[in-house]
Design an enzyme around this catalytic site. Sequence first.
Site, PDB file in Angstrom:
ATOM      1  N   ASP A   1      75.524  55.308  60.336  1.00  0.00           N
ATOM      2  CA  ASP A   1      74.172  54.793  60.582  1.00  0.00           C
ATOM      3  C   ASP A   1      74.326  53.541  61.447  1.00  0.00           C
ATOM      4  OD1 ASP A   1      71.388  54.610  60.251  1.00  0.00           O
ATOM      5  OD2 ASP A   1      71.595  53.245  58.558  1.00  0.00           O
TER       6      ASP A   1
ATOM      7  N   CYS B   1      67.708  54.059  64.153  1.00  0.00           N
ATOM      8  CA  CYS B   1      66.261  53.855  64.034  1.00  0.00           C
ATOM      9  C   CYS B   1      65.681  53.486  65.388  1.00  0.00           C
ATOM     10  CB  CYS B   1      65.917  52.853  62.942  1.00  0.00           C
ATOM     11  SG  CYS B   1      66.812  51.311  63.056  1.00  0.00           S
TER      12      CYS B   1
ATOM     13  N   ASP C   1      80.832  47.602  56.196  1.00  0.00           N
ATOM     14  CA  ASP C   1      80.026  47.033  57.272  1.00  0.00           C
ATOM     15  C   ASP C   1      80.818  45.886  57.865  1.00  0.00           C
ATOM     16  OD1 ASP C   1      76.766  47.126  58.020  1.00  0.00           O
ATOM     17  OD2 ASP C   1      77.811  45.302  58.589  1.00  0.00           O
TER      18      ASP C   1
ATOM     19  N   ASP D   1      85.901  46.476  60.922  1.00  0.00           N
ATOM     20  CA  ASP D   1      85.274  47.023  62.115  1.00  0.00           C
ATOM     21  C   ASP D   1      85.373  48.551  61.985  1.00  0.00           C
ATOM     22  OD1 ASP D   1      84.663  48.058  64.571  1.00  0.00           O
ATOM     23  OD2 ASP D   1      85.620  46.446  65.693  1.00  0.00           O
ATOM     24  N   GLY D   2      84.224  49.197  61.853  1.00  0.00           N
ATOM     25  CA  GLY D   2      84.202  50.636  61.595  1.00  0.00           C
ATOM     26  C   GLY D   2      84.894  51.452  62.671  1.00  0.00           C
TER      27      GLY D   2
ATOM     28  N   ALA E   1      77.126  50.165  56.455  1.00  0.00           N
ATOM     29  CA  ALA E   1      76.336  50.359  55.232  1.00  0.00           C
ATOM     30  C   ALA E   1      75.274  49.303  54.959  1.00  0.00           C
ATOM     31  CB  ALA E   1      77.285  50.429  54.037  1.00  0.00           C
TER      32      ALA E   1
ATOM     33  N   GLY F   1      70.478  50.261  51.944  1.00  0.00           N
ATOM     34  CA  GLY F   1      69.441  51.208  51.505  1.00  0.00           C
ATOM     35  C   GLY F   1      69.973  52.631  51.361  1.00  0.00           C
ATOM     36  N   LYS F   2      70.732  53.076  52.370  1.00  0.00           N
ATOM     37  CA  LYS F   2      71.231  54.461  52.306  1.00  0.00           C
ATOM     38  C   LYS F   2      72.394  54.570  51.323  1.00  0.00           C
ATOM     39  CE  LYS F   2      69.485  55.618  56.839  1.00  0.00           C
ATOM     40  NZ  LYS F   2      69.301  54.258  57.404  1.00  0.00           N
TER      41      LYS F   2
HETATM   42  C1  LIG Z   1      71.327  50.148  61.092  1.00  0.00           C
HETATM   43  S1  LIG Z   1      72.311  49.007  60.252  1.00  0.00           S
HETATM   44  C2  LIG Z   1      72.821  49.948  58.862  1.00  0.00           C
HETATM   45  C3  LIG Z   1      71.744  50.112  57.830  1.00  0.00           C
HETATM   46  C4  LIG Z   1      72.248  50.665  56.523  1.00  0.00           C
HETATM   47  N1  LIG Z   1      72.941  51.924  56.690  1.00  0.00           N
HETATM   48  C5  LIG Z   1      71.119  50.857  55.522  1.00  0.00           C
HETATM   49  O1  LIG Z   1      70.628  51.959  55.353  1.00  0.00           O
HETATM   50  O2  LIG Z   1      70.737  49.867  54.910  1.00  0.00           O
HETATM   51  C6  LIG Z   1      73.757  48.938  61.210  1.00  0.00           C
HETATM   52  C7  LIG Z   1      74.861  48.107  60.608  1.00  0.00           C
HETATM   53  O3  LIG Z   1      76.017  48.279  61.412  1.00  0.00           O
HETATM   54  C8  LIG Z   1      76.809  47.129  61.263  1.00  0.00           C
HETATM   55  N2  LIG Z   1      77.827  47.142  62.332  1.00  0.00           N
HETATM   56  C9  LIG Z   1      77.747  46.701  63.603  1.00  0.00           C
HETATM   57  N3  LIG Z   1      78.904  46.899  64.246  1.00  0.00           N
HETATM   58  C10 LIG Z   1      79.741  47.478  63.364  1.00  0.00           C
HETATM   59  C11 LIG Z   1      81.102  47.905  63.423  1.00  0.00           C
HETATM   60  N4  LIG Z   1      81.827  47.790  64.548  1.00  0.00           N
HETATM   61  N5  LIG Z   1      81.657  48.435  62.314  1.00  0.00           N
HETATM   62  C12 LIG Z   1      80.936  48.558  61.165  1.00  0.00           C
HETATM   63  N6  LIG Z   1      79.662  48.158  61.047  1.00  0.00           N
HETATM   64  C13 LIG Z   1      79.078  47.632  62.141  1.00  0.00           C
HETATM   65  C14 LIG Z   1      75.797  45.999  61.332  1.00  0.00           C
HETATM   66  O4  LIG Z   1      76.313  44.837  60.711  1.00  0.00           O
HETATM   67  C15 LIG Z   1      74.610  46.607  60.572  1.00  0.00           C
HETATM   68  O5  LIG Z   1      74.597  46.160  59.252  1.00  0.00           O
END
Ligand SMILES: C[S@@+](CC[C@H](N)C(=O)[O-])C[C@H]1O[C@@H](n2cnc3c(N)ncnc32)[C@H](O)[C@@H]1O
Length: 417
Positions: A288, A343, A237, A270-271, A215, A219-220
Amino acid sequence: MAALVDTRRVLLKFKGFPQLIPRRYRVKKKWAATLPRITSTKLALQNFDVNYGTQFGERWPSIRVSLLSEQKYGALINNFSSAQELMKGLELQGARDFVYEARARTWSPGSVGGKPQGDEELVWSSSLAAGQSGSEVPLSGQVGEGVEMAAATEPPSLSPNIKCFTFPKGDVTGFSPARLDGSGLLGYYLLDAASVLPVLAMDVQPGHTVLDLCAAPGGKTLALIQTQACWRLAANDSSVSRTGGSRRILQSYIPREHSTEDRVRITSFDGRRWGELESNTFDRVLVDVPCTTDRHSLLEEENNIFTRSRSKERQTLPLLQSQLLLAGIKAALPGGVVLYSTCTLSQLQNECVVERAVQVAHEELGVTVHIQDLSALTQLFRDTFNFAQGMRLGELVLPHLTSNFGPTYFCKLRRVN
Ligand SMILES: C[S@@+](CC[C@H](N)C(=O)[O-])C[C@H]1O[C@@H](n2cnc3c(N)ncnc32)[C@H](O)[C@@H]1O
């Protein structure tokens, strides 16, 4: 002096055959001191020229110049602030609410250019899922073998509460920074306007439970809250520091009574493990994922994934992305929607990840997932965005000098069982 001339003569004679240069004339290369270090942004550009040059062919130079040019923004209106005056002001400056305009198009019958108006489902047949790995599936052209179109259902429904202003195509006016209203809330959030599309495609309905798996910076999440339809929202996140950023954004935009712990839960797990923690739970899941963030990688040295020390992390991104998508599928209720987005322009991080996750869900979990056709939705937004043609799975906003948004890839999946 004569000795120096002699040495040069010897070296010139053996140019191209270094092993033939007499040992006493050999010079060891001083990598660190003499060779300029290639920057991460340059490395990114080289990588994109090779990969996207092949992927997009003659369209690549136009996408490339757009990626390297100034990005356009959208202003996501904060419904919790005094928005009416603000919106009038934006209209006077020449900006317009592109979501409102798209919704208006759904009101007049036949205005979607004769295209199907529903979220048609592309049914991923189990024969394909069982028989082919992601890389064997053809990656360009029309809907591939094993993916069938089901009958059209209803016109796309767009949340009436998401309002996002942009300047028209070709107009590069920028927005001024958002200001606080009388109650201390910011009036709008500046973001790549294409980021609103995945949220609209989720079609959140009143009473839904929603998970935003990756998250931050939020923004989303903010757009999801603006729908005012989430009964409960979990914003996760893995990065603790970035989660802190999400918290700060919510504090600046949402009144406390709308973001209490029981309504909006912010976590730092960890997602990939979410499916084990809370499976079969959410009506809507947004995945995302972290990706090569193409624009950022071309323009910013800081936190650039093309830094040499992060090459392993970069190469394993598709694996991480498919694990996160799979966790999102597990977390969704049967019948629920999972929205995958990135993105990046990369097929390996977009369609291939979707293919892989659908395949593994089928083979290892016995879960069937249908991929939904979003062409009726994108048709409504083509005045604002430049969509890639001929995508097999999902939709892709391509940067273009006249509408320099994206890249944004999004694919809508429905969990069947
Ligand atoms: C593209 S960004 C997300 C942008 C967000 N959705 C927005 O609209 O503002 C991807 C995010 O994934 C997180 N991330 C990376 N590995 C992850 C994991 N294993 N589990 C959860 N989040 C993770 C990163 O910290 C980063 O903030």
